[in-house]
Design a protein around this motif. Structure first.
Motif: not given
Length: 107
Positions: A61-64, A76-80, A82-86
């Protein structure tokens, strides 16, 4: 993502279950939440895509976004997982997922 060899489809607005894009390649599924923001992206986007990963039985899963992320969203992303991307990072990220799938170190 299509240019990188993924099959990607946009979900129907209003019934997306937290994912704007569902992409597959080589039996791997990725759900993506897309955010076009002026300000930082917060927890809600991470919560949505984390739920979408479960709903769509995705591997990743990722948020872009075009914007940065708040510190709580990063935590929250680290614990779940989840990748956070530009958005500029998306091509390299898809290549990274392929190496990860092949068992190659991606650090």
């Amino acid at each position: 993502m299509r240019g990188a060899g993924w099959e990607a489809r946009a979900t129907t607005p209003g019934s997306d279950q937290g994912a704007d894009v569902i992409a597959t390649r080589d039996n791997m599924r990725l759900v993506v939440q897309c955010k076009l923001y002026r300000n930082t992206v917060g927890n809600e986007a991470v919560q949505q895509v984390a739920a979408a990963r479960l709903h769509y039985r995705a591997d990743f899963a990722a948020v872009v976004s075009n914007a940065d992320y708040t510190l709580p969203a990063r935590a929250l992303a680290r614990s779940n997982n989840v990748f956070l991307l530009h958005h500029d990072e998306l091509p390299a990220f898809t290549a990274r997922l392929m190496r990860l799938r092949e068992g190659v170190s991606v650090s």
